[in-house]
Design a protein around this motif. Structure first.
Motif, PDB file in Angstrom:
ATOM      1  N   ARG A 214      15.560 -80.215 -34.521  1.00 47.31           N
ATOM      2  CA  ARG A 214      14.490 -79.609 -33.728  1.00 47.31           C
ATOM      3  C   ARG A 214      15.016 -79.100 -32.386  1.00 47.31           C
ATOM      4  NH1 ARG A 214       9.373 -79.388 -34.510  1.00 47.31           N
ATOM      5  NH2 ARG A 214       9.358 -80.937 -36.179  1.00 47.31           N
ATOM      6  N   LEU A 215      15.946 -79.847 -31.784  1.00 45.75           N
ATOM      7  CA  LEU A 215      16.524 -79.405 -30.513  1.00 45.75           C
ATOM      8  C   LEU A 215      17.263 -78.084 -30.657  1.00 45.75           C
ATOM      9  CD1 LEU A 215      18.008 -82.505 -28.633  1.00 45.75           C
ATOM     10  CD2 LEU A 215      16.021 -81.131 -28.022  1.00 45.75           C
ATOM     11  N   CYS A 216      17.751 -77.807 -31.864  1.00 46.44           N
ATOM     12  CA  CYS A 216      18.471 -76.556 -32.114  1.00 46.44           C
ATOM     13  C   CYS A 216      17.546 -75.454 -32.614  1.00 46.44           C
ATOM     14  CB  CYS A 216      19.593 -76.790 -33.105  1.00 46.44           C
ATOM     15  SG  CYS A 216      20.950 -77.792 -32.435  1.00 46.44           S
ATOM     16  N   GLY A 217      16.245 -75.703 -32.608  1.00 43.65           N
ATOM     17  CA  GLY A 217      15.283 -74.670 -32.964  1.00 43.65           C
ATOM     18  C   GLY A 217      14.875 -74.601 -34.416  1.00 43.65           C
ATOM     19  N   TYR A 218      15.371 -75.512 -35.251  1.00 46.21           N
ATOM     20  CA  TYR A 218      14.998 -75.493 -36.662  1.00 46.21           C
ATOM     21  C   TYR A 218      13.592 -76.052 -36.873  1.00 46.21           C
ATOM     22  CZ  TYR A 218      19.802 -74.422 -38.021  1.00 46.21           C
ATOM     23  OH  TYR A 218      21.021 -73.815 -38.192  1.00 46.21           O
ATOM     24  N   ARG A 219      12.926 -75.522 -37.889  1.00 44.00           N
ATOM     25  CA  ARG A 219      11.617 -76.026 -38.285  1.00 44.00           C
ATOM     26  C   ARG A 219      11.786 -77.133 -39.318  1.00 44.00           C
ATOM     27  NH1 ARG A 219       7.973 -71.691 -40.708  1.00 44.00           N
ATOM     28  NH2 ARG A 219       6.395 -73.315 -40.391  1.00 44.00           N
ATOM     29  N   ILE A 220      10.875 -78.098 -39.280  1.00 49.44           N
ATOM     30  CA  ILE A 220      10.843 -79.187 -40.252  1.00 49.44           C
ATOM     31  C   ILE A 220       9.472 -79.144 -40.894  1.00 49.44           C
ATOM     32  CG2 ILE A 220      11.086 -81.675 -40.599  1.00 49.44           C
ATOM     33  CD1 ILE A 220      12.631 -81.672 -37.888  1.00 49.44           C
ATOM     34  N   VAL A 221       9.424 -79.013 -42.219  1.00 51.94           N
ATOM     35  CA  VAL A 221       8.150 -78.755 -42.888  1.00 51.94           C
ATOM     36  C   VAL A 221       7.958 -79.685 -44.083  1.00 51.94           C
ATOM     37  CG1 VAL A 221       8.168 -76.329 -42.183  1.00 51.94           C
ATOM     38  CG2 VAL A 221       9.099 -76.982 -44.417  1.00 51.94           C
ATOM     39  N   LEU A 222       6.713 -79.756 -44.524  1.00 57.70           N
ATOM     40  CA  LEU A 222       6.347 -80.478 -45.735  1.00 57.70           C
ATOM     41  C   LEU A 222       6.228 -79.483 -46.884  1.00 57.70           C
ATOM     42  CD1 LEU A 222       5.250 -83.240 -46.967  1.00 57.70           C
ATOM     43  CD2 LEU A 222       2.972 -82.273 -46.557  1.00 57.70           C
ATOM     44  N   SER A 223       6.701 -79.882 -48.054  1.00 58.41           N
ATOM     45  CA  SER A 223       6.482 -79.096 -49.265  1.00 58.41           C
ATOM     46  C   SER A 223       5.380 -79.784 -50.076  1.00 58.41           C
ATOM     47  CB  SER A 223       7.767 -79.003 -50.102  1.00 58.41           C
ATOM     48  OG  SER A 223       7.526 -78.313 -51.304  1.00 58.41           O
ATOM     49  N   ILE A 311      24.728 -84.261 -28.018  1.00 60.02           N
ATOM     50  CA  ILE A 311      23.393 -83.773 -28.362  1.00 60.02           C
ATOM     51  C   ILE A 311      22.869 -82.816 -27.297  1.00 60.02           C
ATOM     52  CG2 ILE A 311      20.971 -84.480 -28.602  1.00 60.02           C
ATOM     53  CD1 ILE A 311      21.982 -87.011 -30.006  1.00 60.02           C
ATOM     54  N   GLN A 312      23.010 -83.183 -26.031  1.00 58.20           N
ATOM     55  CA  GLN A 312      22.493 -82.341 -24.956  1.00 58.20           C
ATOM     56  C   GLN A 312      23.212 -80.995 -24.903  1.00 58.20           C
ATOM     57  OE1 GLN A 312      19.779 -83.135 -23.197  1.00 58.20           O
ATOM     58  NE2 GLN A 312      19.641 -85.102 -24.249  1.00 58.20           N
ATOM     59  N   SER A 313      24.473 -80.972 -25.333  1.00 59.83           N
ATOM     60  CA  SER A 313      25.241 -79.724 -25.292  1.00 59.83           C
ATOM     61  C   SER A 313      24.808 -78.736 -26.377  1.00 59.83           C
ATOM     62  CB  SER A 313      26.740 -80.021 -25.433  1.00 59.83           C
ATOM     63  OG  SER A 313      27.047 -80.470 -26.740  1.00 59.83           O
ATOM     64  N   THR A 314      24.138 -79.236 -27.422  1.00 62.72           N
ATOM     65  CA  THR A 314      23.735 -78.355 -28.520  1.00 62.72           C
ATOM     66  C   THR A 314      22.299 -77.886 -28.402  1.00 62.72           C
ATOM     67  OG1 THR A 314      23.004 -80.195 -29.947  1.00 62.72           O
ATOM     68  CG2 THR A 314      25.331 -79.546 -30.075  1.00 62.72           C
ATOM     69  N   ARG A 315      21.511 -78.477 -27.525  1.00 62.51           N
ATOM     70  CA  ARG A 315      20.078 -78.199 -27.501  1.00 62.51           C
ATOM     71  C   ARG A 315      19.788 -76.792 -27.016  1.00 62.51           C
ATOM     72  NH1 ARG A 315      17.200 -82.587 -24.103  1.00 62.51           N
ATOM     73  NH2 ARG A 315      15.380 -81.329 -24.639  1.00 62.51           N
ATOM     74  N   THR A 316      18.753 -76.199 -27.605  1.00 66.43           N
ATOM     75  CA  THR A 316      18.301 -74.864 -27.201  1.00 66.43           C
ATOM     76  C   THR A 316      16.861 -74.893 -26.707  1.00 66.43           C
ATOM     77  OG1 THR A 316      17.576 -74.337 -29.457  1.00 66.43           O
ATOM     78  CG2 THR A 316      19.845 -73.768 -28.862  1.00 66.43           C
ATOM     79  N   VAL A 317      16.205 -76.057 -26.780  1.00 69.08           N
ATOM     80  CA  VAL A 317      14.830 -76.189 -26.299  1.00 69.08           C
ATOM     81  C   VAL A 317      14.758 -77.363 -25.329  1.00 69.08           C
ATOM     82  CG1 VAL A 317      13.874 -75.249 -28.438  1.00 69.08           C
ATOM     83  CG2 VAL A 317      14.105 -77.713 -28.183  1.00 69.08           C
ATOM     84  N   GLY A 318      13.774 -77.312 -24.421  1.00 64.00           N
ATOM     85  CA  GLY A 318      13.608 -78.367 -23.436  1.00 64.00           C
ATOM     86  C   GLY A 318      12.730 -79.497 -23.946  1.00 64.00           C
ATOM     87  N   ASP A 319      12.532 -80.499 -23.091  1.00 66.24           N
ATOM     88  CA  ASP A 319      11.727 -81.654 -23.483  1.00 66.24           C
ATOM     89  C   ASP A 319      10.263 -81.294 -23.671  1.00 66.24           C
ATOM     90  OD1 ASP A 319      13.914 -83.252 -23.509  1.00 66.24           O
ATOM     91  OD2 ASP A 319      13.403 -84.453 -21.764  1.00 66.24           O
ATOM     92  N   ARG A 320       9.790 -80.286 -22.958  1.00 64.46           N
ATOM     93  CA  ARG A 320       8.389 -79.877 -23.119  1.00 64.46           C
ATOM     94  C   ARG A 320       8.130 -79.440 -24.562  1.00 64.46           C
ATOM     95  NH1 ARG A 320       4.430 -78.430 -19.463  1.00 64.46           N
ATOM     96  NH2 ARG A 320       2.747 -77.146 -20.306  1.00 64.46           N
ATOM     97  N   VAL A 321       9.055 -78.655 -25.109  1.00 63.14           N
ATOM     98  CA  VAL A 321       8.929 -78.204 -26.498  1.00 63.14           C
ATOM     99  C   VAL A 321       9.203 -79.358 -27.455  1.00 63.14           C
ATOM    100  CG1 VAL A 321       9.876 -76.651 -28.239  1.00 63.14           C
ATOM    101  CG2 VAL A 321       9.527 -75.842 -25.901  1.00 63.14           C
ATOM    102  N   LEU A 322      10.221 -80.161 -27.148  1.00 62.70           N
ATOM    103  CA  LEU A 322      10.567 -81.285 -28.011  1.00 62.70           C
ATOM    104  C   LEU A 322       9.384 -82.218 -28.216  1.00 62.70           C
ATOM    105  CD1 LEU A 322      12.835 -82.927 -29.499  1.00 62.70           C
ATOM    106  CD2 LEU A 322      13.165 -84.142 -27.328  1.00 62.70           C
ATOM    107  N   MET A 323       8.598 -82.436 -27.164  1.00 64.12           N
ATOM    108  CA  MET A 323       7.521 -83.414 -27.205  1.00 64.12           C
ATOM    109  C   MET A 323       6.184 -82.841 -27.670  1.00 64.12           C
ATOM    110  SD  MET A 323       8.333 -85.489 -23.667  1.00 64.12           S
ATOM    111  CE  MET A 323       7.018 -86.690 -23.940  1.00 64.12           C
ATOM    112  N   GLU A 324       6.146 -81.552 -28.004  1.00 62.18           N
ATOM    113  CA  GLU A 324       4.880 -80.914 -28.386  1.00 62.18           C
ATOM    114  C   GLU A 324       4.157 -81.672 -29.488  1.00 62.18           C
ATOM    115  OE1 GLU A 324       5.444 -76.140 -27.422  1.00 62.18           O
ATOM    116  OE2 GLU A 324       5.898 -76.926 -29.424  1.00 62.18           O
TER     117      GLU A 324
END
Length: 361
Positions: A214-223, A311-324
């Motif tokens: 998620r920190l790298c911008g990937y979506r996680i979904v249910l099938s 982990i922090q070096s790979t992130r592309t989103v901030g904590d605001r988005v992470l915690m949505e």
């Protein structure tokens, strides 16, 4: 062309003797091109007898013996390395105590292929067997994360009113993190975020991996149309409490930025006080203290800070988005009480709503 998929099963001691037969027979009925499917079975703490048993019971599977018990995450790391070396474009981490429906894998692949940013997908997990009155009950429709690091199943114990679902219709409901009981992961995700942190050993491994994605911008979904039946049993042991509590704290210390940790400190202090008294009355104070003592070891902090830096070096989103998608309430049927419902949950939920308005980073 459909991707080659590696299905990874983990055995430990007599686990296969209890669950492999049903799981194997259901996997053999999977509707997917045979030349695009491979099964890998990691034998943790392998001995000659267990390895021989696995080879005889599942001859078409690739058996990967490990003399050391690598735990759930470490065992899956062994399986993933081999699967990707064999040319798999994706893997499915599958609990051995499951039975899959014939089109379960097709549906996972279909969902994952529908959006390049879908990095991880989870099957709909149903409780096996059906209830005494014949109802189909839910094990997990994706998992939830409490902002203090607790993880729990979404929808657990509810009635699966839409079963059976036509396989021609499905949606892409976003989930906070995927259960490791039936988790599809694209190869590119692992290449970008890395494998499981072996320090976790068991519990929260799936949560930690999904947060990295998620920190790298990937979506996680249910099938929804990928149906997997899980012989799930909720057990609470002293060792389980140790790993769940230790790994919960490892997770928040790895992922949150420093300002977030500071703004959440009062909530952590309040939760620590509550857990301390709960452990005294619950008879697991020793495990609770042991999980905290882990953080007094210099070696533990060296590992934690090194992983945090990565982990922090790979992130592309901030904590605001992470915690949505994080929640302030714990809603799990196996852990419910009036105090939790009317005291703990309202307090921490209110705290989270305030914090979400303050976090801009």
């Amino acid at each position: 062309m459909v991707p080659k998929v590696g299905i990874i099963l983990i055995n430990y001691r007599d686990y296969a003797k209890r669950f492999l037969a049903d799981c194997r027979e259901s996997l053999r009925k999977t509707q997917y091109p045979a030349d695009r499917l491979a099964v890998y079975m990691v034998d943790n703490a392998s001995i000659e007898e267990s390895e021989r048993y696995l080879r005889s019971e599942y001859p078409e599977a690739v058996i990967l013996p490990s003399k050391e018990n690598m735990g759930w995450g470490g065992g899956n790391n062994i399986g993933m390395r081999r699967a990707f070396a064999d040319g798999c474009g994706a893997v499915v981490l599958l609990n051995m105590d499951t039975l899959v429906e014939e089109e379960w894998l097709q549906e996972l692949v279909k969902v994952a292929a529908s959006d390049p940013m879908v990095g991880i997908a989870q099957s709909t997990l149903l409780l096996h067997p059906r209830s005494a009155d014949g109802r189909v009950l839910i094990n997990s429709l994706g998992n939830e994360i409490h902002f203090l690091g607790f993880g729990f199943c979404r929808g657990y114990g509810g009635v699966d009113s839409i079963y059976p679902l036509p396989t021609t219709t499905y949606q892409l409901p976003e989930i906070t993190y995927a259960s490791g009981a039936a988790m599809y992961i694209k190869r590119e995700v692992i290449e970008k975020i890395g494998l499981f942190n072996p320090e976790f050993f068991m519990y929260h491994d799936d949560l930690e991996l999904c947060l990295k994605a998620r920190l790298c911008g990937y979506r996680i979904v249910l099938s929804p149309a990928s149906r997997v039946w899980h012989k799930y049993e909720f057990k609470r042991s002293i060792r389980q409490i140790y790993f769940m509590e230790r790994n919960r704290l490892l997770t928040v210390l790895e992922f949150y930025k420093v300002p977030t940790l500071l703004i959440l400190a009062p909530a952590f202090a309040a939760m620590e006080a509550g857990l301390f008294f709960a452990s005294l009355f619950g008879g697991y104070a020793g495990a609770q203290w042991e999980s905290r003592w882990y953080f007094f070891r210099p070696e533990a902090w060296r590992k934690l800070l090194a992983e945090r830096k990565r982990i922090q070096s790979t992130r592309t989103v901030g904590d605001r988005v992470l915690m949505e998608r994080f929640t302030g309430t714990i809603d799990f049927q196996e852990v419910r009480s009036p105090l939790l419902r009317y005291g703990v949950n309202p307090f921490f939920n209110a705290y989270l709503q305030i914090v979400k308005r303050l976090i801009f980073w």
